[in-house]
Scaffold this motif. Structure first.
Motif, PDB file in Angstrom:
ATOM      1  N   UNK A  35      36.774  44.761  33.531  1.00  0.00           N
ATOM      2  CA  UNK A  35      36.966  44.131  32.222  1.00  0.00           C
ATOM      3  C   UNK A  35      38.221  43.285  32.183  1.00  0.00           C
ATOM      4  N   UNK A  36      38.092  42.107  31.580  1.00  0.00           N
ATOM      5  CA  UNK A  36      39.242  41.210  31.470  1.00  0.00           C
ATOM      6  C   UNK A  36      39.383  40.693  30.044  1.00  0.00           C
ATOM      7  N   UNK A  37      39.183  41.603  29.076  1.00  0.00           N
ATOM      8  CA  UNK A  37      39.289  41.221  27.671  1.00  0.00           C
ATOM      9  C   UNK A  37      40.688  40.715  27.369  1.00  0.00           C
ATOM     10  N   UNK A  38      40.810  39.587  26.695  1.00  0.00           N
ATOM     11  CA  UNK A  38      42.136  39.034  26.416  1.00  0.00           C
ATOM     12  C   UNK A  38      43.002  39.988  25.607  1.00  0.00           C
ATOM     13  N   UNK A  39      44.295  40.053  25.930  1.00  0.00           N
ATOM     14  CA  UNK A  39      45.231  40.826  25.132  1.00  0.00           C
ATOM     15  C   UNK A  39      45.433  40.141  23.793  1.00  0.00           C
ATOM     16  N   UNK A  40      46.025  40.887  22.842  1.00  0.00           N
ATOM     17  CA  UNK A  40      46.189  40.340  21.503  1.00  0.00           C
ATOM     18  C   UNK A  40      47.141  39.143  21.485  1.00  0.00           C
ATOM     19  N   UNK A  41      48.028  39.048  22.487  1.00  0.00           N
ATOM     20  CA  UNK A  41      48.964  37.929  22.502  1.00  0.00           C
ATOM     21  C   UNK A  41      48.579  36.889  23.554  1.00  0.00           C
ATOM     22  N   UNK A  42      47.317  36.910  24.022  1.00  0.00           N
ATOM     23  CA  UNK A  42      46.879  36.013  25.076  1.00  0.00           C
ATOM     24  C   UNK A  42      46.734  34.577  24.587  1.00  0.00           C
ATOM     25  N   UNK A  43      47.175  33.675  25.427  1.00  0.00           N
ATOM     26  CA  UNK A  43      46.857  32.256  25.286  1.00  0.00           C
ATOM     27  C   UNK A  43      46.233  31.844  26.611  1.00  0.00           C
ATOM     28  N   UNK A  44      44.981  31.451  26.561  1.00  0.00           N
ATOM     29  CA  UNK A  44      44.224  31.158  27.777  1.00  0.00           C
ATOM     30  C   UNK A  44      43.925  29.665  27.838  1.00  0.00           C
ATOM     31  N   UNK A  45      44.163  29.074  29.018  1.00  0.00           N
ATOM     32  CA  UNK A  45      43.937  27.639  29.196  1.00  0.00           C
ATOM     33  C   UNK A  45      43.000  27.378  30.360  1.00  0.00           C
ATOM     34  N   UNK A  46      42.178  26.355  30.211  1.00  0.00           N
ATOM     35  CA  UNK A  46      41.344  25.871  31.303  1.00  0.00           C
ATOM     36  C   UNK A  46      41.170  24.366  31.105  1.00  0.00           C
ATOM     37  N   UNK A  47      41.397  23.610  32.199  1.00  0.00           N
ATOM     38  CA  UNK A  47      41.350  22.164  32.060  1.00  0.00           C
ATOM     39  C   UNK A  47      42.353  21.692  31.030  1.00  0.00           C
ATOM     40  N   UNK A  48      41.892  20.937  30.046  1.00  0.00           N
ATOM     41  CA  UNK A  48      42.768  20.446  28.979  1.00  0.00           C
ATOM     42  C   UNK A  48      42.601  21.255  27.693  1.00  0.00           C
ATOM     43  N   UNK A  49      41.919  22.385  27.783  1.00  0.00           N
ATOM     44  CA  UNK A  49      41.641  23.229  26.620  1.00  0.00           C
ATOM     45  C   UNK A  49      42.572  24.437  26.622  1.00  0.00           C
TER      46      UNK A  49
END
Length: 253
Positions: A135-149
């Motif tokens: 499982x890789x559920x985002x943490x509550x303080x996660x900011x996830x980036x991919x490409x320009x998003x």
């Protein structure tokens, strides 16, 4: 014992199903993985394998022989994915033809091992699949980036090229689910159950429509998606790769 030794990835026993009709192969694998600390179940035909795979709680991993009596491994995998089961599956087969491998992956297999195989290599592949499927559920303080998003989960906002992109609540939940399960094929039925909260034998075109809308907001070319891939006959898979829009992709060697 370290993960590289072929042991389960955590203190909880890994629930492993071995669907193999050859008694020598099946007994050998059952004994081997049981000694490694796995909780192993065995079945020897496709009908029983499908019944076991679709039983809750789900298995952590399935070793599925392609040439099973009653129902072959390809059909078992197809029906399991259609039922919304996303347990990792490694196909075992004597067929080394490229078309059979492609068929297996298109049906949602996580890996493909050709007989005769080295058991230590199989153990390494099992561990690799378990590591990828953790499982890789985002943490509550996660900011996830991919490409320009960039996705800010606690603020429930998405930007592209630094500009805010408006998402509905359902679209944001859908994107978050794909990110949490990145690298894994997710069936339409599973999405309906986990994101929409709907289960049962219902049409799944609503998933396709929302995925199409999501692609328009995150993909460089929605008609030729970079991140949100279609797994034909099963569902979708979010993959991490370099965006064609990113500066790195335009650099010359």
């Amino acid at each position: 014992m370290s993960p590289s030794d072929g042991a389960p990835t955590d203190s909880r026993e890994v629930q492993l199903l071995i669907a193999e009709d050859d008694p020598d192969v099946g007994d050998g694998l059952e004994n081997r993985f049981s000694r490694k600390g796995y909780d192993v179940d065995r079945t020897t035909d496709g009908e029983d394998a499908l019944r076991e795979i679709t039983t809750l709680p789900p298995y952590d991993l399935v070793l599925l022989n392609v040439r099973l009596p009653e129902k072959d491994g390809f059909e078992v995998l197809r029906e399991a994915r259609r039922a919304g089961v996303d347990s990792p599956v490694i196909l075992l087969t004597s067929k080394d033809e490229h078309r059979h491998k492609i068929r297996g992956f298109n049906l949602g297999a996580d890996d493909y091992v050709t007989k005769p195989f080295d058991v230590k290599e199989l153990e390494a592949r099992v561990q690799a699949v378990l590591d990828r499927s953790a499982p890789s559920t985002p943490d509550t303080d996660d900011v996830y980036s991919f490409g320009t998003v960039t996705v800010n989960f606690p603020e429930e906002t998405v930007t592209r090229d630094g500009e805010r992109v408006e998402f509905t609540s359902l679209e944001f939940d859908l994107l978050g689910y794909f990110v949490a399960h990145r690298g894994r094929t997710v069936s339409r039925e599973r999405l309906l159950r986990d994101v929409w909260g709907i289960s049962g034998d219902i049409a799944t075109r609503t998933v396709d429509r929302h995925v199409a809308s999501l692609r328009k907001k995150i993909e460089p070319t929605p008609g030729d998606p970079t991140y949100l891939e279609t797994v034909y006959g099963v569902g979708y898979k979010f993959v991490e790769k370099e965006s064609p829009e990113s500066p790195a992709s335009s650099e010359e060697d």
